[in-house]
Write a protein that holds these residues in place. Sequence first.
Motif, mmCIF file in Angstrom:
data_model
loop_
_atom_site.group_PDB
_atom_site.id
_atom_site.type_symbol
_atom_site.label_atom_id
_atom_site.label_comp_id
_atom_site.label_asym_id
_atom_site.label_seq_id
_atom_site.Cartn_x
_atom_site.Cartn_y
_atom_site.Cartn_z
ATOM 1 N N MET A 1 -33.257 -8.589 80.165
ATOM 2 C CA MET A 1 -34.123 -7.415 80.121
ATOM 3 C C MET A 1 -35.327 -7.689 79.221
ATOM 4 O O MET A 1 -35.270 -8.556 78.357
ATOM 5 C CB MET A 1 -33.355 -6.202 79.586
ATOM 6 N N ASN A 2 -36.368 -6.902 79.428
ATOM 7 C CA ASN A 2 -37.592 -7.086 78.653
ATOM 8 C C ASN A 2 -37.539 -6.307 77.340
ATOM 9 O O ASN A 2 -38.372 -5.442 77.053
ATOM 10 C CB ASN A 2 -38.803 -6.631 79.482
ATOM 11 N N ILE A 3 -36.566 -6.638 76.509
ATOM 12 C CA ILE A 3 -36.341 -5.897 75.268
ATOM 13 C C ILE A 3 -37.512 -6.064 74.300
ATOM 14 O O ILE A 3 -37.834 -5.162 73.526
ATOM 15 C CB ILE A 3 -35.021 -6.352 74.620
ATOM 16 N N LYS A 4 -38.169 -7.203 74.352
ATOM 17 C CA LYS A 4 -39.253 -7.473 73.402
ATOM 18 C C LYS A 4 -40.468 -6.582 73.634
ATOM 19 O O LYS A 4 -41.375 -6.550 72.808
ATOM 20 C CB LYS A 4 -39.653 -8.947 73.471
ATOM 21 N N ASN A 5 -40.482 -5.853 74.760
ATOM 22 C CA ASN A 5 -41.596 -4.945 75.027
ATOM 23 C C ASN A 5 -41.391 -3.568 74.397
ATOM 24 O O ASN A 5 -42.261 -2.702 74.507
ATOM 25 C CB ASN A 5 -41.791 -4.781 76.538
ATOM 26 N N ILE A 6 -40.243 -3.350 73.755
ATOM 27 C CA ILE A 6 -39.981 -2.066 73.122
ATOM 28 C C ILE A 6 -40.855 -1.913 71.877
ATOM 29 O O ILE A 6 -40.952 -2.822 71.060
ATOM 30 C CB ILE A 6 -38.488 -1.936 72.758
ATOM 31 N N LYS A 7 -41.501 -0.739 71.767
ATOM 32 C CA LYS A 7 -42.394 -0.472 70.632
ATOM 33 C C LYS A 7 -41.929 0.803 69.916
ATOM 34 O O LYS A 7 -41.115 1.555 70.429
ATOM 35 C CB LYS A 7 -43.830 -0.316 71.131
ATOM 36 N N GLN A 8 -42.495 1.036 68.714
ATOM 37 C CA GLN A 8 -42.133 2.215 67.928
ATOM 38 C C GLN A 8 -43.358 3.016 67.488
ATOM 39 O O GLN A 8 -43.671 3.109 66.304
ATOM 40 C CB GLN A 8 -41.325 1.806 66.682
ATOM 41 N N PRO A 9 -44.054 3.642 68.442
ATOM 42 C CA PRO A 9 -45.260 4.387 68.063
ATOM 43 C C PRO A 9 -44.963 5.633 67.245
ATOM 44 O O PRO A 9 -45.804 6.072 66.462
ATOM 45 C CB PRO A 9 -45.893 4.752 69.410
ATOM 46 N N PHE A 10 -43.777 6.227 67.421
ATOM 47 C CA PHE A 10 -43.482 7.458 66.690
ATOM 48 C C PHE A 10 -43.469 7.214 65.185
ATOM 49 O O PHE A 10 -44.103 7.935 64.420
ATOM 50 C CB PHE A 10 -42.129 8.033 67.143
ATOM 51 N N LEU B 1 -32.602 2.485 87.280
ATOM 52 C CA LEU B 1 -33.381 3.009 86.164
ATOM 53 C C LEU B 1 -34.012 1.881 85.363
ATOM 54 O O LEU B 1 -35.160 1.984 84.912
ATOM 55 C CB LEU B 1 -32.490 3.867 85.263
ATOM 56 N N SER B 2 -33.285 0.795 85.182
ATOM 57 C CA SER B 2 -33.810 -0.333 84.429
ATOM 58 C C SER B 2 -35.052 -0.913 85.094
ATOM 59 O O SER B 2 -36.051 -1.217 84.434
ATOM 60 C CB SER B 2 -32.730 -1.409 84.280
ATOM 61 N N GLU B 3 -34.996 -1.062 86.390
ATOM 62 C CA GLU B 3 -36.153 -1.585 87.119
ATOM 63 C C GLU B 3 -37.314 -0.591 87.074
ATOM 64 O O GLU B 3 -38.475 -0.974 86.881
ATOM 65 C CB GLU B 3 -35.769 -1.862 88.576
ATOM 66 N N GLU B 4 -37.006 0.679 87.224
ATOM 67 C CA GLU B 4 -38.033 1.719 87.260
ATOM 68 C C GLU B 4 -38.806 1.802 85.947
ATOM 69 O O GLU B 4 -40.024 2.039 85.935
ATOM 70 C CB GLU B 4 -37.365 3.065 87.556
ATOM 71 N N THR B 5 -38.123 1.591 84.840
ATOM 72 C CA THR B 5 -38.754 1.734 83.529
ATOM 73 C C THR B 5 -39.347 0.433 83.008
ATOM 74 O O THR B 5 -39.939 0.413 81.925
ATOM 75 C CB THR B 5 -37.742 2.269 82.505
ATOM 76 N N GLY B 6 -39.174 -0.651 83.749
ATOM 77 C CA GLY B 6 -39.780 -1.904 83.352
ATOM 78 C C GLY B 6 -38.913 -2.791 82.485
ATOM 79 O O GLY B 6 -39.387 -3.813 81.978
ATOM 80 N N LEU B 7 -37.636 -2.432 82.303
ATOM 81 C CA LEU B 7 -36.745 -3.289 81.522
ATOM 82 C C LEU B 7 -36.226 -4.471 82.328
ATOM 83 O O LEU B 7 -35.888 -5.507 81.772
ATOM 84 C CB LEU B 7 -35.555 -2.473 80.985
ATOM 85 N N MET C 1 -23.516 4.744 74.668
ATOM 86 C CA MET C 1 -24.373 4.731 75.851
ATOM 87 C C MET C 1 -25.823 4.623 75.412
ATOM 88 O O MET C 1 -26.171 4.926 74.258
ATOM 89 C CB MET C 1 -24.163 5.996 76.698
ATOM 90 N N ILE C 2 -26.641 4.157 76.327
ATOM 91 C CA ILE C 2 -28.091 4.221 76.131
ATOM 92 C C ILE C 2 -28.614 5.281 77.078
ATOM 93 O O ILE C 2 -28.314 5.273 78.270
ATOM 94 C CB ILE C 2 -28.767 2.873 76.403
ATOM 95 N N ARG C 3 -29.355 6.210 76.502
ATOM 96 C CA ARG C 3 -29.997 7.212 77.346
ATOM 97 C C ARG C 3 -31.506 7.122 77.160
ATOM 98 O O ARG C 3 -32.001 6.621 76.150
ATOM 99 C CB ARG C 3 -29.477 8.613 77.028
ATOM 100 N N MET C 4 -32.229 7.617 78.156
ATOM 101 C CA MET C 4 -33.669 7.442 78.197
ATOM 102 C C MET C 4 -34.331 8.746 78.626
ATOM 103 O O MET C 4 -33.746 9.552 79.354
ATOM 104 C CB MET C 4 -34.035 6.311 79.165
ATOM 105 N N ALA C 5 -35.553 8.927 78.159
ATOM 106 C CA ALA C 5 -36.341 10.092 78.551
ATOM 107 C C ALA C 5 -37.794 9.814 78.237
ATOM 108 O O ALA C 5 -38.115 8.954 77.414
ATOM 109 C CB ALA C 5 -35.870 11.340 77.807
#
Length: 513
Positions: free
Chosen positions: A1-10, A52-58, A189-193
């Motif tokens: 998965m493309n985990i390295k693309n995860i960012k923390q803007p909040f 969902l993984s494909e849809e979100t770019g992971l 679990m991992i959930r997404m929104a």
Amino acid sequence: MNIKNIKQPFIENFPGDFSNNPIQRNTPKVLFATVAPAGFSQPELIVFNKDLSEETGLGTPEKEDISFLAGSDLPENIRPYATAYAGHQFGSWAGQLGDGRAIFAGEIINNLGKRTEIQWKGAGATPYSRHADGRAVLRSSVREYLMSEAMHHLGILTTRALSLCFTGENVVRDMMYNGNPKEEKGAVMIRMAESFLRFGHFELISAQKEYKTLQDLTDFTIQNYFPQIISEGIQKYKEFFETVCRKTANLMVEWYRVGFVHGVMNTDNMSILGLTIDYGPYSMMDEYDLNFTPNTTDLPGRRYAFGKQGQIAQWNLWQLANALYPLIKDEKFLEDVLNNFGNHFWGAHDQMLCKKFGFEELLDGDEEFFTNWQGLMQELRLDYTLFFKQLEKTDIDSDLRFLFENVSYTQLDDESVNKLKDFIGKYNARLSVNSISKEESIELMKKSNPAFILRNYLLFECIEEIENGKTEMLDKLIMALKDPYQEIYPEFSGKRPSGYDGISGCSMLSCSS
């Protein structure tokens, strides 16, 4: 998965606690605290949502990604955190709350620019766990995974589920709060929104009188999640509140359409985006009952009963209005918007019922028709979903006893059948006023009325199978919920068997579900 693309803007935009300390405590004047997941040495993947993984770019998971899915062996780019919020719980101010068993990994943006936040649930304690362990049991995790996906495929806005793993440890829970705790299998679990922002985030900052931070958070929310709002100054915040009210009302109407009962509509469980969030002691409606609550914690008052969900949504919006008042500073405007909530809600609600009955538009007299229908449903204890599927099959010569005998949770006697005949007669008379054909009417009904709903007894059976190392029913339920307007597995389409009446986890649950 493309985990390295995860960012923390909040956490880049708001004051936070960077101590990485999971000890439960107050964190005044900050919106988040960095905290590491507990980490589990022997996680085991139960299910992964490839779509969902494909849809979100992971992308597609590799074997080594299981550790990440369970909150272990995190890459250097991820700085996990939990957010603080407040809320009204069962009508009373609860003060500081927060992500007690949810930990954010951050967010990812796909090729189309869509933002998706990612968080673990059940991965360990945070400063907001309120003396709890931050873990989750398999039982509640399966329920959230499947129901959030079921709601998505029903066409209802919701958080979604990416993965579910055994943690390899047991967790002690008192399921019914009756002094009988026991060990259960732990899960994460991992959930997404698009966003997990809640009414409670705004309530906390406003209650602390941190008005500059309140303005920053509201501006951040509008910029990132309400791009249609282009006004400036106070008008911007007014349009924001109006939009949240409209989204919330529309969500309630959709819950009523499919018979979903949330069970614990505290303000901290209300999404600012109008998403269904925090699947605890929920239930899909079996027999139609406006007074039904699936939550034992909600007894005897039944504050969050099925028929009260629209009213409670409005009450919760009053609390959000109080929180946003320092930005809007117009009491009459807020009162007018909130007083108009009922008009919007009931208008959308009755339009929804029209589609369920196959009426192309709302006519004079339809409100009385709907009220009479509700009384019939409750008196004859008719199954909400199955009633409409059988209604699609009725014609002037139908044997109503045969059609509806397996739809009622009580035996239909001659008097009951006569009441059905009277109602169906009035229904056919109303259909005759339609400008569309009977075939078009039925197609309208089929698009509004699911053939399959994820009933609690099915979840109960599925959880038992998973606990015993089997996933056949899990796989079938996932297949069925992907196309809920078709009857893929007829064995899943019947009413709740009488043997499950009163069984914990089937009819009633607690907030520890």
